[in-house]
Design a protein around this motif. Structure first.
Motif, mmCIF file in Angstrom:
data_model
loop_
_atom_site.group_PDB
_atom_site.id
_atom_site.type_symbol
_atom_site.label_atom_id
_atom_site.label_comp_id
_atom_site.label_asym_id
_atom_site.label_seq_id
_atom_site.Cartn_x
_atom_site.Cartn_y
_atom_site.Cartn_z
ATOM 1 N N GLY A 177 0.831 -1.203 0.000
ATOM 2 C CA GLY A 177 0.000 0.000 0.000
ATOM 3 C C GLY A 177 0.865 1.251 0.000
ATOM 4 N N ASP A 178 0.495 2.220 -0.804
ATOM 5 C CA ASP A 178 1.344 3.414 -0.894
ATOM 6 C C ASP A 178 1.051 4.439 0.203
ATOM 7 O OD1 ASP A 178 -1.048 4.371 -1.846
ATOM 8 O OD2 ASP A 178 -0.309 4.918 -3.828
ATOM 9 N N GLU A 179 0.008 4.205 1.007
ATOM 10 C CA GLU A 179 -0.229 5.115 2.129
ATOM 11 C C GLU A 179 0.616 4.658 3.316
ATOM 12 O OE1 GLU A 179 -4.241 6.630 2.819
ATOM 13 O OE2 GLU A 179 -4.938 5.263 1.255
ATOM 14 N N PRO A 180 0.992 5.592 4.210
ATOM 15 C CA PRO A 180 1.814 5.194 5.355
ATOM 16 C C PRO A 180 1.041 4.387 6.402
ATOM 17 C CG PRO A 180 1.336 7.560 5.417
ATOM 18 C CD PRO A 180 0.795 7.049 4.124
ATOM 19 N N SER B 190 -15.637 11.220 6.391
ATOM 20 C CA SER B 190 -16.521 12.368 6.124
ATOM 21 C C SER B 190 -17.626 12.453 7.183
ATOM 22 C CB SER B 190 -17.157 12.223 4.732
ATOM 23 O OG SER B 190 -17.772 10.953 4.601
ATOM 24 N N LYS B 191 -17.604 11.515 8.133
ATOM 25 C CA LYS B 191 -18.712 11.431 9.112
ATOM 26 C C LYS B 191 -18.142 11.521 10.529
ATOM 27 C CE LYS B 191 -21.083 8.205 5.956
ATOM 28 N NZ LYS B 191 -19.880 7.882 5.122
ATOM 29 N N ASP B 192 -18.287 10.441 11.304
ATOM 30 C CA ASP B 192 -17.983 10.568 12.736
ATOM 31 C C ASP B 192 -16.504 10.812 13.025
ATOM 32 O OD1 ASP B 192 -17.615 8.006 11.826
ATOM 33 O OD2 ASP B 192 -18.650 7.014 13.478
#
Ligand SMILES: Cc1cc2nc3c(=O)[nH]c(=O)nc-3n(C[C@H](O)[C@H](O)[C@H](O)COP(=O)(O)OP(=O)(O)OC[C@H]3O[C@@H](n4cnc5c(N)ncnc54)[C@H](O)[C@@H]3O)c2cc1C
Length: 410
Positions: free
Chosen positions: A36-39, A49-51
């Motif tokens: 995965g390219d996210e850390p 976008s919610k809680d």
């Protein structure tokens, strides 16, 4: 099919993480590499976008698995690592640092990325998108700092973010090109209900409006509309949809057309490569060979496991109906099926009270249904869609008639 020695999964989002889990749950004991390219380790996006955006949920609650899960299950999770090339013939992938990994089966679950707007000023500081945890955290910090947020695009993510920013105390202007929010999917009546909802909560909703430019000295200061009006603001959120991340697959020679083209078992045009989640455009058994590509949490959740079992030889078709949910203020909804905002709408319930089930009907048959603040009806709605029964609109609209009894013929 002989059991693979090594499986690589490109994309450590929900689809990728659930696929890796399923491989182990199914007893596969070969090598699994989840890149995965996210850390961050895999997480779910709906709370962003919610809680979680409103800090009503903990950061840890958004992750798909506990931190120890991957080591405990011998899943080699490579975070912050990007796959830069796939060689479908040689059965290898190349990572950003040049490392090569070989695989017997490959799953592409690269998801989607926010569409950019070709507008002057779109690259100014303070112009945001919302896809990742850091995006959500930036938007939260912006919201608590106060001022006005201009949201461009009243699709699901723009609408939810507008609601949360309002709930965090920001002034919000929501700009939509169409006449009501979500008009393409929901049509004017139900889209209009969402327009009223936002206005009641103090959002300035500008429908049928176009944006000409985002302006400011280094940082966003205002949004200029096509008619010339300038809206002073402290930040802009662009929510104009996403595009599937297909570049890798395309460069590898896989068939791609608004998504990676896969058959009903999620297998791509290359025999040992599958795709799942937002990036997959799948032949859908219920829709008679039509392709379905949706950007829904449930689709990623359920396609990942089906792709995993099929990589182990199961040949299982993915035939769930599209399903998604949305929460804005106190309006929670679930939507099942596939319809367009131009299909006829039959409503059972009370629009003013925002407690209803809406059905999109074409040639007498229910294509899609949405329950808004009405719960435990989703199975019945899906059964009605699956039955392909011709319905009596009056009975469909009558809350005293059980949904199963709204059908005239099968
Ligand atoms: C803010 C927000 C709110 C949402 N709310 C809802 C909702 O209420 N209801 C609903 O049904 N759906 C919702 N969704 C949609 C849902 O989250 C997505 O459908 C789901 O995340 C798709 O999962 P995925 O695993 O297919 O893709 P993704 O979640 O996009 O994961 C793909 C991962 O692959 C990585 N990647 C891409 N290319 C590479 C590469 N070359 N190398 C390595 N890694 C790579 C990406 O960075 C990403 O981490 C929401 C989405 C967002 C952004």
């Amino acid at each position: 099919m002989p059991q693979p020695q090594s499986i690589v999964i490109v994309g450590a989002g929900l689809a990728g993480a659930k696929a890796a889990q399923t491989l182990r749950d199914e007893g596969y004991d070969g090598r699994i590499v989840l890149v995965g390219d996210e850390p961050e380790r895999p997480y779910e996006r709906p709370p962003l976008s919610k809680d979680y955006l409103r800090r009503e949920a903990e950061r840890e609650s958004v992750h798909v698995h506990e931190p120890a899960y991957y080591d405990d299950n011998a899943i080699e999770l490579r975070t912050g690592a990007s796959v830069t090339a796939i060689d479908a013939g040689a059965h290898t992938v190349t990572l950003g640092d040049g490392e090569g990994l070989s695989w017997d089966r490959l799953l592409i679950a690269t998801g989607a990325e926010p569409r950019r707007l070709p507008l002057p000023g779109a690259d100014l500081d303070g112009v945001l998108t919302l896809r990742t945890l850091p995006d959500s955290e930036r938007l939260h910090d912006t919201a608590v700092a106060g001022g006005r947020l201009v949201v461009i695009g009243a699709g699901w993510i723009g609408s939810e973010a507008a609601a949360s920013a309002r709930q965090l105390g920001m002034d919000v202007t929501l700009i939509e090109r169409l006449d009501v929010p979500l008009e393409n999917v929901l049509g004017p009546t139900i889209g209009g209900l969402y327009a009223d909802l936002h206005r009641e909560h103090g959002v300035e909703l500008l429908a049928g409006a176009g944006v000409e430019a985002i302006e400011g000295e280094g940082r966003v200061e205002r949004v200029r509309l096509a008619g010339g009006r300038a809206i002073e603001c402290s930040a802009v959120l662009i929510g104009v949809g996403v595009t599937p991340r297909t570049a890798l697959a395309e460069a590898a020679g896989l068939a791609v057309d608004d998504g990676i083209l896969v058959d009903a078992t999620l297998r791509s045009s290359a025999p040992d490569i599958w795709a799942a989640g937002d990036v997959a455009s799948a032949l859908h058994p219920f829709y008679d060979g039509r392709r379905v590509r949706v950007e829904h949490w449930a689709n990623a959740l359920n396609q990942g496991p089906v792709a995993a079992r099929n990589m182990l030889g199961a040949e299982e078709p993915y035939d769930r109906l599209p399903y998604f949910f949305s929460d804005q203020y106190d309006a929670g909804m679930e939507y099942s099926g596939l319809a367009s905002g131009t299909d006829e709408v039959v409503i059972r319930g009370d629009v003013a009270a925002r407690e209803l089930i809406a059905f999109w009907v074409s040639e007498g048959r229910v294509l899609a249904g949405m329950n808004l603040n009405v719960w435990d009806v989703n199975d019945a709605v899906q059964a009605l869609i699956r039955s392909r029964a011709v319905v009596d609109p009056a009975r469909l609209a009558d809350p005293d008639v059980p949904l199963e009894a709204a059908a005239l013929s099968r």
